[in-house]
Design a protein around this motif. Structure first.
Motif, PDB file in Angstrom:
ATOM      1  N   GLN A   1       0.811  -1.204   0.000  1.00 27.31           N
ATOM      2  CA  GLN A   1       0.000   0.000   0.000  1.00 27.31           C
ATOM      3  C   GLN A   1       0.851   1.263   0.000  1.00 27.31           C
ATOM      4  O   GLN A   1       0.459   2.273  -0.553  1.00 27.31           O
ATOM      5  CB  GLN A   1      -0.945   0.003   1.206  1.00 27.31           C
ATOM      6  CG  GLN A   1      -2.071  -1.001   1.086  1.00 27.31           C
ATOM      7  CD  GLN A   1      -3.009  -0.673  -0.069  1.00 27.31           C
ATOM      8  OE1 GLN A   1      -3.202   0.487  -0.414  1.00 27.31           O
ATOM      9  NE2 GLN A   1      -3.547  -1.703  -0.690  1.00 27.31           N
ATOM     10  N   ASN A   2       1.992   1.204   0.644  1.00 29.05           N
ATOM     11  CA  ASN A   2       2.833   2.392   0.725  1.00 29.05           C
ATOM     12  C   ASN A   2       3.241   2.890  -0.652  1.00 29.05           C
ATOM     13  O   ASN A   2       3.275   4.086  -0.910  1.00 29.05           O
ATOM     14  CB  ASN A   2       4.076   2.128   1.571  1.00 29.05           C
ATOM     15  CG  ASN A   2       3.738   1.994   3.038  1.00 29.05           C
ATOM     16  OD1 ASN A   2       2.678   2.423   3.468  1.00 29.05           O
ATOM     17  ND2 ASN A   2       4.634   1.394   3.791  1.00 29.05           N
TER      18      ASN A   2
ATOM     19  N   ASN B   1       1.661   2.485  -3.550  1.00 30.09           N
ATOM     20  CA  ASN B   1       0.517   3.077  -4.232  1.00 30.09           C
ATOM     21  C   ASN B   1       0.183   4.445  -3.648  1.00 30.09           C
ATOM     22  O   ASN B   1      -0.121   5.379  -4.373  1.00 30.09           O
ATOM     23  CB  ASN B   1      -0.704   2.167  -4.126  1.00 30.09           C
ATOM     24  CG  ASN B   1      -0.820   1.222  -5.302  1.00 30.09           C
ATOM     25  OD1 ASN B   1      -0.118   1.365  -6.290  1.00 30.09           O
ATOM     26  ND2 ASN B   1      -1.705   0.251  -5.185  1.00 30.09           N
ATOM     27  N   ASP B   2       0.213   4.557  -2.329  1.00 36.46           N
ATOM     28  CA  ASP B   2      -0.089   5.832  -1.681  1.00 36.46           C
ATOM     29  C   ASP B   2       0.926   6.897  -2.063  1.00 36.46           C
ATOM     30  O   ASP B   2       0.560   8.048  -2.316  1.00 36.46           O
ATOM     31  CB  ASP B   2      -0.125   5.670  -0.157  1.00 36.46           C
ATOM     32  CG  ASP B   2      -1.320   4.850   0.312  1.00 36.46           C
ATOM     33  OD1 ASP B   2      -2.294   4.709  -0.465  1.00 36.46           O
ATOM     34  OD2 ASP B   2      -1.271   4.341   1.447  1.00 36.46           O
TER      35      ASP B   2
ATOM     36  N   GLU C   1       0.180   8.036  -5.568  1.00 38.62           N
ATOM     37  CA  GLU C   1      -0.992   8.905  -5.612  1.00 38.62           C
ATOM     38  C   GLU C   1      -0.663  10.302  -5.099  1.00 38.62           C
ATOM     39  O   GLU C   1      -1.110  11.302  -5.680  1.00 38.62           O
ATOM     40  CB  GLU C   1      -2.136   8.299  -4.788  1.00 38.62           C
ATOM     41  CG  GLU C   1      -2.827   7.150  -5.480  1.00 38.62           C
ATOM     42  CD  GLU C   1      -3.993   6.629  -4.667  1.00 38.62           C
ATOM     43  OE1 GLU C   1      -4.653   7.434  -3.979  1.00 38.62           O
ATOM     44  OE2 GLU C   1      -4.235   5.417  -4.727  1.00 38.62           O
TER      45      GLU C   1
END
Length: 98
Positions: free
Chosen positions: A12-13, A15-16, A19
């Protein structure tokens, strides 16, 4: 469906971070486009104003020159001397001699 292999999730890191980077880039691009839009609006306004009233250009140049002289006096700008100092006033020389 129960036999399907479990999905591997991406970190997730990553992708975050992507973004956030994309959002920052988009904000910067939008700000640049807004600035260009403002500049184009002022250019169009100037063109219309100058074509409507040619005297406006001469008035603006006089106003800019007066601003530069005032700024030179107030700020002590040595590069641009006020025109009054180029042609000394006789009363001013009398006061300095006292």
């Amino acid at each position: 469906m129960a036999d399907s292999p479990p999905r591997q999730e991406l970190p997730q890191n990553n992708n975050d971070d992507d973004e956030l980077e994309l959002n920052k880039d988009l904000e910067r691009i939008i700000e640049n486009v807004e600035n260009i839009s403002v500049q184009l609006t002022w250019m169009a306004y100037d063109m219309v104003a100058l074509r409507t009233s040619p005297e406006l250009g001469a008035s603006m140049r006089q106003l800019e020159e007066a601003y530069r002289r005032c700024r030179a006096v107030v700020c002590g700008d040595q590069d641009q001397e006020p025109r009054m100092s180029q042609s000394p006033d006789p009363a001013a020389t009398t006061l300095t001699q006292m």
